[in-house]
Write an enzyme that holds these catalytic residues in place. Structure first.
Site, PDB file in Angstrom:
ATOM      1  N   GLY B 158       0.815  -1.205   0.000  1.00 39.69           N
ATOM      2  CA  GLY B 158       0.000   0.000   0.000  1.00 39.69           C
ATOM      3  C   GLY B 158       0.854   1.263   0.000  1.00 39.69           C
ATOM      4  O   GLY B 158       2.079   1.205   0.115  1.00 39.69           O
ATOM      5  N   CYS B 159       0.176   2.396  -0.110  1.00 38.74           N
ATOM      6  CA  CYS B 159       0.887   3.677  -0.220  1.00 38.74           C
ATOM      7  C   CYS B 159       1.508   4.093   1.105  1.00 38.74           C
ATOM      8  O   CYS B 159       2.715   4.344   1.177  1.00 38.74           O
ATOM      9  CB  CYS B 159      -0.039   4.762  -0.770  1.00 38.74           C
ATOM     10  SG  CYS B 159      -1.620   4.914   0.083  1.00 38.74           S
TER      11      CYS B 159
END
Lengths: 348, 348, 348, 348
Positions: B158-159
């Site tokens: 994920g970011c």
């Protein structure tokens, strides 16, 4: 100044910055204050209306900037309260003659916030300009470190410090927190950097930019730790990381503090006790989070907290407008208290 | 897929969001990839040019969205690699038939990031949609948790996690940090919330708004802690506070970690060892700070650190573009590695 | 320079501004160009990587700013094409020795855009710095006023002018419009003002600010009207009102032009004829409107038009990125044409 | 309602949008108004403090949204003035019973702005919901089209129209302009679109986006041209191009009008005559330009003009806050005039 004064004449020194505009705006609307003088070295001779085009509909008629001059200002018998909206190191130069002339001085700079010359020098990298006045200055956040009758030299708390001390001081005093291991992150709007022709604050440099700066020892740490230590009754050291956010106004602060067994109920209870009847500290429900958008343009500081059972920390959020509750609004709130006006006069 | 393949045919499922646009943009430019299919339930029948007006000058001619359909997509013999740019819970539905059909699946969602059904359920509040595939999925951040030859189901990190794991994993592996008491604050652009008609993401709600949200247990904590634990060789729990910032793109992360006697030199040495020859992790000099403006539009993650002798903590900053290094760019970087292309192909 | 050259060595003078960064970015990626020199008076001795932190992953290795010096640059045998990204009045000083030394000079400034000294003086309020070169300079917008083989001194069109001339020139040439009564409004991002420590461009001055400026006679009017007159075959005078908008990039232009009986079909037909096979002019359907968001970061200019039966006017909208199609991208596009490269090389 | 009334009880219907918040804010501060009721279909049962977190420090205590209901509201004897902050087509449903019950209705919607059903249908694409009331409604911009004693149904002018009519109406009445060939461009903040979960108004769609929309026949044209025609004494048709700008508040309008021999002095003279003693229309010096930043948060409209000797046009700029002078502030200003309060009460 009597506590039953119904009105007061005020002046502002150094009103050309963003806090200065807010001060003029608030004081122009204030039911008990009459703005009689505005001084600036760069704007002397300019009308307020020309210098502050956003305020033309509400300014006192005919007011023109005069040149800043400490001795001349001290002679103005028609002015009781002077606000200093000047850079640190410069404010002290004005405070000295004004206090000697019996004026009440409300200083928005850092010059009288600290208890010792040494601390000032450590953090501001220069000698304190008027160490003989340090004992006169009183550091004030009205709700938790109030001014006293007869105060003549007020050091208004800084913007970051107010966002941090408002939630933490009551918790340290009530022994809900023991002040170990506190980590603070703050995100500030660009107006916190002042009104300057500086590439750092250029639109294209700040738009779409979120970044930490000045780590790990920002100047405001000095007053933050001095006040936290006073509240805790022991030396407190914190990790404080300021950031710039791409917005004009507001500070959003997030504080992580080990709970050491304290409950969220105890935390909220300490806040409720401290802030009942305090119109400008707004305790949010746990699970909602302070948002700069909600405090923009107000003299309010919003605070809230959650408890994290996984880490056994409290996570506290706060938000305020750096130019108002973090500067000009707080300064006027202090004037209101010193002069016996309604605490909220001019600030709703 | 051979490691000496010179080109590969790819498809994208769910390309209607912000990450989807970035994927199309990167793959349209990619020297080794041919974008052959783009699917979307809402945009079926629409040309790519109409759906992505910012990319009209660079799109493959004639490409039109077809309806998303797992079974149909599995039959497409002309496509080797499928990117899934779908919400969590939906991606799994596509991964299963595609993997069975022998395709390489690079999933940008959270569906295959975690090691257990239980953890998924704890953080995502629903049953995992395809638990039988969990063992197939490999969590990847190319520089530190690389894909392996033969991988068929990739879970792109994920970011927020990439911005946190990139600086921390090498330090935990090298025992520079011992993983106690880590406090993380991240500040994300609004595109992190996806392309949605949601009042929370309306311009007037986010402009001038900085605020924490979802404290204290954001979904991404699950993968952050799972990977930190793997790197440290023991369970790691961290305090993670995400915030929304008034900008379109970028994540700025600030991490406070007790140094426990480790030096800044040791920290930088661990980074230099891990990231020598890694073109997309950029180690900044100590005293400079990661800035979202500098990484916007790139596949780069910038990292830096200072040591605070007062608190004996390291303060680490990182920044990446949530849509690129935090999603689409990283996905293509993984494809490059799996296919034996230049790691930077299409990404400079 | 032969039209069959496969690569070219290039240098940039004055690369410290926003257009300079874009030039470096485009040329670093360009398949046929090798960036060999970058000069700046203020940044001499600084590495490109330090000066342009957003580009560190893609810069040519080892490139360092050298001091700008016209005579020294003229001696560089290893450089064929020089881009001048300098303020007007300064560029001419470099153009003269470089052209004499046989170099191809692509000038992004206004110094060679106008046909006469008198016009330059009228609009720029100073004497032209090198009037003897005026006849050498060719004003270029590649799609409508293309460069010619053998050109040695190119004046790239300005950002506002490109957004205005791209839609209007084909209509004037095709006699769809007769050029009477044209009213143009343009809204520009703040980067149009350059990279400067100027309070006018400070974040807090521009955020939430939309305003006209410099009415009624902006400098760019000179080249706009000169080129419109050439296209119409008679003197054309227009009303042009530039505005600043609170964004980093982009120009949105809206043009009102009396139709005098011409039809929307005729207008679109003229555009289709002029812009078939022109990859960087994108003709939008009538009823959709050019949006700066869609062209940000591209070398594209979007154009569209509607006819208003109530007023009998056409209303034309256009949008481009002022730093790319309005400056650096267009300059590289011209280099591509002069050198016989693909027109789109480095620009997709 | 007597002109010597010292205070008035007011209610707001439909206060959940951005204009509603501004109305609540202004009325909460108003020295002569007591806000007694706030209604909303979606927020019934919610306290004002919960619905408007930006106003918690200043709201009347204990006020809770009740459900909107025309018949119930008409029965409220304790309320004299109702503000309608509802979408067009809905407001009429409330106006009818309230007017019949003798209330004063100040409508912020478009329902009573036009003189005929036919015009309403032409521009709003639906039948007028209460044509029998059209004759009762008075279109008001206080400074130029003031309310009359005894008015019971006020149609507040729209935001774009106020920014256009304020500068133009005095010029048409004074025959400085003859109303031929006027071209108007307006640039609006995103709050003009209302508080909606609509992708068009999402942060990532509007940030960095400047664009025209809805050309060539925006709904507001109907009231603009009706009022311009009334002022000119003949039918007036104008070219009006609205745009969206990446900002929360404000409208910047630029008007090009052929001078037909009139002088700038005559123009300014007409303005000075019309706007002497009008505190909320601020005539700027020629050569300065109206800026949305300066009017944000105020009830002011700034106007200025230059003459262009090259085109023989006037170029006029204006700016106002679409939510205040373009909506809520203007509505309260009208209430002040109807009730005999100070025109500026609650609005400085």
């Amino acid at each position: 100044m009597s506590e039953i004064a119904k009105s007061v004449n005020v002046g502002i020194t150094g009103a050309s910055g963003y806090s200065g505009v807010e001060l003029v705006k608030i004081l122009s609307r204030h039911p008990n204050a009459r703005l009689k003088a505005v001084t600036s070295r760069t704007l002397a001779g300019t009308s307020l209306a020309d210098a502050m085009p956003a305020l033309t509909h509400m300014l006192p008629k005919g007011l023109v900037f005069t040149s800043s001059d400490p001795a001349e200002q001290a002679k103005r018998d028609d002015i009781d309260v002077w606000f200093l909206a000047l850079p640190h190191g410069v404010a002290a130069e004005y405070a000295s003659p004004l206090v000697k002339a019996g004026k009440t001085v409300i200083d928005l700079s850092a010059d009288f916030r600290l208890g010792s010359e040494a601390l000032y020098k450590e953090f501001y990298k220069e000698e304190h300009p008027a160490p003989e006045l340090l004992h006169l200055g009183r550091y004030v956040i009205p709700e938790i470190i109030p001014p006293q009758v007869g105060d003549k030299l007020i050091a208004c708390a800084g913007c970051y410090p107010t966002s941090i001390l408002a939630p933490l001081v009551p918790l340290l005093r009530a022994k809900v927190l023991d002040a170990e291991g506190i980590v603070i992150n703050s995100y500030s709007g660009v107006s916190g950097g002042g009104k300057k022709a500086d590439l750092l604050y250029a639109y294209c440099e700040r738009n779409e930019s979120a970044k930490a700066y000045g780590l790990p020892k920002h100047r405001h740490l000095s007053e933050i730790e001095e006040q936290l230590s006073a509240a805790a009754g022991k030396p407190v050291i914190v990790q404080f990381s300021p950031h710039l956010a791409p917005m004009t106004r507001g500070i959003a602060t997030t504080i992580v503090a080990p709970a050491h067994g304290a409950t969220l109920e105890a935390l909220y209870s300490a806040w409720q006790t401290a802030y009942a009847n305090k119109p400008f500290i707004n305790v949010l429900k746990s699970g909602t989070f302070a948002d700069t958008l909600n405090i923009s343009g107000t003299n309010r500081c919003d605070i809230s907290a959650v408890y994290d059972p996984r880490t056994k920390n409290f996570v506290i959020t706060s938000a305020l407008d750096n130019l108002i509750k973090g500067a000009s609004g707080q300064a006027v709130q202090i004037m209101n208290l010193l002069c016996g006006f309604e605490e909220t006069a001019g600030l709703l």
